[in-house]
Design an enzyme around this catalytic site. Structure first.
Site, mmCIF file in Angstrom:
data_model
loop_
_atom_site.group_PDB
_atom_site.id
_atom_site.type_symbol
_atom_site.label_atom_id
_atom_site.label_comp_id
_atom_site.label_asym_id
_atom_site.label_seq_id
_atom_site.Cartn_x
_atom_site.Cartn_y
_atom_site.Cartn_z
ATOM 1 N N CYS A 192 57.792 -19.438 45.106
ATOM 2 C CA CYS A 192 56.742 -20.008 45.945
ATOM 3 C C CYS A 192 56.813 -18.666 47.638
ATOM 4 C CB CYS A 192 55.897 -20.864 46.769
ATOM 5 S SG CYS A 192 57.082 -22.148 47.725
ATOM 6 N N GLU B 205 51.656 -27.838 49.119
ATOM 7 C CA GLU B 205 52.399 -26.801 49.682
ATOM 8 C C GLU B 205 52.253 -25.641 48.381
ATOM 9 O OE1 GLU B 205 54.637 -26.159 52.257
ATOM 10 O OE2 GLU B 205 55.271 -28.092 52.391
ATOM 11 N N GLU C 33 49.599 -13.744 43.154
ATOM 12 C CA GLU C 33 50.990 -14.094 43.605
ATOM 13 C C GLU C 33 51.164 -13.837 41.944
ATOM 14 O OE1 GLU C 33 51.597 -18.679 43.587
ATOM 15 O OE2 GLU C 33 52.819 -18.410 44.748
ATOM 16 N N LYS D 204 54.440 -38.332 39.518
ATOM 17 C CA LYS D 204 54.302 -37.374 38.371
ATOM 18 C C LYS D 204 55.003 -36.136 38.959
ATOM 19 C CE LYS D 204 51.529 -34.624 36.151
ATOM 20 N NZ LYS D 204 52.966 -33.137 35.330
#
Ligand code: NAI
Ligand code: MG
Length: 532
Positions: free
Chosen positions: A333, A299, A430, A223
Site C-alpha cells: 500500500c 488502512e 494504485e 477474517k
C-alpha cells in the site's frame, strides 16, 4: 471512471498493442529477460500444512456449511490445500464466542501483567517456529522466503513484544476541574473487535491488528484474506499454546462478500479494523454505519510520491527508489509508486533505474538470491498488465519489462516507465505491481503541488542531502508517513496510516492503542473543603 477506462483498454487486442509499440519504436517486453518458465521445478516447501479449519472458541472446527475452498500456490497456480469456508453463520458463532469471552471470560479481567506474559510467551513460540511460518507465508503468498524469515516474521514477533509491553502501562488521568469534584478517566477495552486483513503481508497485518486489540483486553474475530488463509491459523494455534483463553481470538477463513460483510454488519461487534482497497474500505464503513455505528479504522490504498532532489546521491537514490517500488512484488500500500526526479539528474536516474530493474532477480521465491516472486493471483496479474498497456497507450516511455516473466504462474517482468505525465492512469491509480513510473520536475513548489495532487495520502519518500529541503518536504507533503533517505521502515513503535482516501486512524505505536480503548470519565464530589 478509471475502472471503465481500464475495461476499454483491456479490450485492445495484443496485435493493436504491438502496433502501438512498433509505431513508437518499441517491441513488447523490452529487455533480455528469460522467456522460459521460471518455476519448472518448484522447490518443495519443508512445512506440513495441518491447520485448515476455522478457529472458534479455542477449537479448530469445520464451517457450519461444511464448505471448503482451495488456496493456491502463486508460483504455479496449483492448489496447496483446501480450507474451511466460513460465512455468516460461522461469523455468528465466532462473535458469540468472543462476546462471551469478553463479557464473562478471564481475558479482560486478569491482571494486565498476566495478559502481557501470555503475549510474550506467544512471541517466544513464534521465534521457535520462524522456519515453518516463513515457509507457509512464501508458499501461500509468493514472497521471497528470506524476506518472510528475516524481515516480516521478526517484525511480527517484535510487534507482539512491543504491545505486550504496553498491556500493563495503559492508564487514565486524574483531571483537575472547577468545583469540588474528583475526576478520573478510565481507559477500558471496547469489547469485541472485528478485523479484516489483506493478502500482501498476511502475518504482519495479522500482528498489527491483534497486537493492540489483545493488549488492551479486547476479544477478536479476525477474517483472513481468502488468498492467504494459512499463516494466521498456524500462529493462532501457537497463541493458544501460550495460554490464550478460548474465545479471545477467533479466526474465520472466507470471502469478503459473505464472511467479511457479515462481520462488518454484526450488531455484537463493537469495533472494526480493516486493511485493503479503498473501494472495499468504503463498503466496510457503510456496513458499520448501517448496523450499530461501530467505530472503524481503515488502512487503504496509496500512490505515494518518491522525490529525488538535485543534490541526491544518484546511485543510492536509484537503489532506494527501486526498493520503494519493487519490494514485495510491488504489492505494498505504501509503494513509492510515483518517482519524481529533478530535471538536472533525470536522464542519469532513468538510465540507472532501468539498469537496476533489468538486474532484478525474479524466480522461485524459495530459492536463495531471488528478489521477486510471482504476483498473488491471476486477477492482480491481469490488472497489472492492463495498466502496463495503458501506460504504453497513453504515451509513457517503456524503458524495460512490460511482459509476463516466464510462461507459468503469475510472474511479471520488472517494468519501468519514464516520461510519465500526472494525468496518465499509471500515475493516478494504485497498480499494486512491479511497475515503476518516473516523472521529471523543476522545482520544489512544483513537486509539492504535484505530489499532493492525489486522492491518496499514505506515504512519501524524500531523497536529498539538504536538511532544509528535507524539512520543507516533510511538512508540506500530505502523507501519514514521510521517509527521508530511507523507505519501508515498519518498526512496531512507528504510527502508520493515511491522509485523505488512504484511510482513517493510525495503527502501531502508542497511537494504535487508542483504536481499542474507550475513555470513561468518573466524577465524584469531594467532601472535605479543608483539603481542596
Ligand atoms: P480487498 O480490499 O477487496 O480485500 C481485502 C480484504 O477485504 C480481504 O480479506 C477481503 O476478503 C475483504 N473484503 C472484500 N470485500 C469485502 C466486503 N464486502 N466486506 C468485508 N470485507 C471484504 O482487495 P483485493 O480485491 O484483494 O485487491 C484489490 C486491490 O486492492 C489491489 O489491487 C490493491 O490495489 C488494493 N489492496 C490494497 C491493500 C493495502 O495494503 N492497502 C491490500 C490488498 C489490496
Ligand atoms: Mg495462496
Amino acid at each position: 471512471m478509471a475502472a471503465r477506462k481500464l475495461l476499454l483498454l483491456s479490450q485492445y487486442s495484443s496485435a493493436h498493442l504491438r502496433s502501438i509499440g512498433r509505431s513508437r519504436g518499441w517491441t513488447r517486453g523490452i529487455g533480455s529477460y528469460s522467456s522460459s518458465s521460471v518455476v519448472d521445478e518448484p522447490v518443495t516447501p519443508s512445512v506440513k500444512i495441518t491447520d485448515t479449519q476455522l478457529l472458534i472458541n479455542g477449537k479448530f472446527v469445520d464451517a457450519a456449511s461444511g464448505k471448503t475452498f482451495p488456496t493456491l500456490d502463486p508460483r504455479t497456480g496449483d492448489v496447496i490445500t483446501h480450507v474451511a469456508e466460513g460465512d455468516a453463520e460461522d461469523v455468528n458463532r465466532a462473535v458469540a464466542a468472543a462476546r462471551k469471552a469478553f463479557d464473562e471470560g478471564p481475558w479482560p479481567r486478569m491482571t494486565a501483567y498476566e495478559r502481557s506474559r501470555i503475549l510474550l510467551r506467544f512471541a517466544d513460540l513464534l521465534e521457535k517456529h520462524i522456519d515453518d511460518l516463513a515457509a507457509i507465508e512464501t508458499w501461500d503468498n509468493g514472497k521471497p522466503y528470506k524476506q518472510a524469515a528475516e524481515d516480516e516474521i521478526p517484525g511480527f514477533i517484535r510487534l507482539m513484544r512491543y504491545y505486550a509491553g504496553w498491556a500493563d502501562k495503559i492508564h487514565g488521568l486524574t483531571v483537575p476541574v472547577d468545583g469540588k469534584y474528583h475526576v478520573q478517566t478510565l481507559h477500558e477495552p471496547i469489547g469485541v473487535a472485528g478485523q479484516i486483513i489483506p493478502w500482501n503481508f498476511p502475518l504482519l497485518m495479522f500482528a498489527w491488528k491483534i497486537g493492540p486489540a489483545l493488549a488492551c483486553g479486547n476479544t477478536v474475530v479476525l477474517k483472513t484474506a481468502e488468498l492467504t488463509p494459512l499463516s494466521a491459523l498456524y500462529a493462532t494455534r501457537l497463541l493458544h499454546e501460550a495460554g490464550l483463553p478460548p474465545g479471545v481470538l477467533n479466526i474465520i477463513s472466507g470471502f469478503g462478500r459473505t464472511a467479511g460483510s457479515a462481520l462488518c454488519s454484526h450488531m455484537d461487534v463493537n469495533k472494526l479494523a480493516f486493511t485493503g482497497s479503498t473501494e472495499t474500505g468504503r463498503t466496510v464503513l457503510d456496513l458499520a454505519a448501517k448496523s450499530n455505528l461501530k467505530p472503524v479504522t481503515l488502512e487503504l490504498g496509496g500512490k505515494s510520491p518518491f522525490i529525488v532532489c538535485e543534490d541526491a546521491d544518484i546511485d543510492k537514490a536509484v537503489e532506494l527508489a527501486h526498493f520503494a517500488l519493487f519490494f514485495n512484488q510491488g504489492q505494498c500500500c505504501v509503494a513509492g509508486s510515483r518517482t519524481f526526479v529533478h530535471e538536472s539528474v533525470y536522464d542519469e536516474f532513468v538510465e540507472k533505474a532501468r539498469a537496476r530493474a533489468m538486474k532484478r532477480v525474479v524466480g522461485d521465491p524459495f530459492k536463495p538470491g531471488v528478489e521477486q516472486g510471482p504476483q498473488i493471483d491471476i486477477k492482480q496479474f491481469e490488472k497489472i498488465r492492463t495498466y502496463i498497456k495503458s501506460g504504453i497507450e497513453s504515451g509513457a516511455t517503456l524503458e524495460c519489462g512490460g511482459e509476463q516473466y516466464g510462461s507459468k504462474g503469475f510472474f511479471v517482468q520488472p517494468t519501468v516507465f519514464s516520461n510519465v505525465q500526472d494525468n496518465m492512469l499509471i500515475a493516478k491509480d494504485e497498480i499494486f505491481g512491479p511497475v515503476q513510473t518516473i516523472s521529471k520536475f523543476k522545482d520544489l513548489d512544483e513537486v509539492i503541488r504535484r505530489a499532493n495532487k492525489s486522492r491518496y495520502g499514505l506515504a512519501a519518500g524524500v531523497f536529498t542531502q539538504n536538511i532544509d529541503t528535507a524539512n520543507t518536504l516533510a511538512r508540506a507533503l500530505q502523507a501519514g508517513s514521510v521517509c527521508i533517505n530511507c523507505y519501508h521502515v515498519f518498526d512496531a513503535a512507528i504510527p502508520f496510516g493515511g491522509y485523505k482516501m488512504s484511510g482513517i486512524g493510525r495503527e502501531k505505536g502508542v497511537y494504535g492503542l487508542n483504536n481499542y480503548l474507550q475513555v470513561k470519565a468518573v466524577v465524584n464530589p469531594l467532601k472535605n473543603p479543608a483539603w481542596l
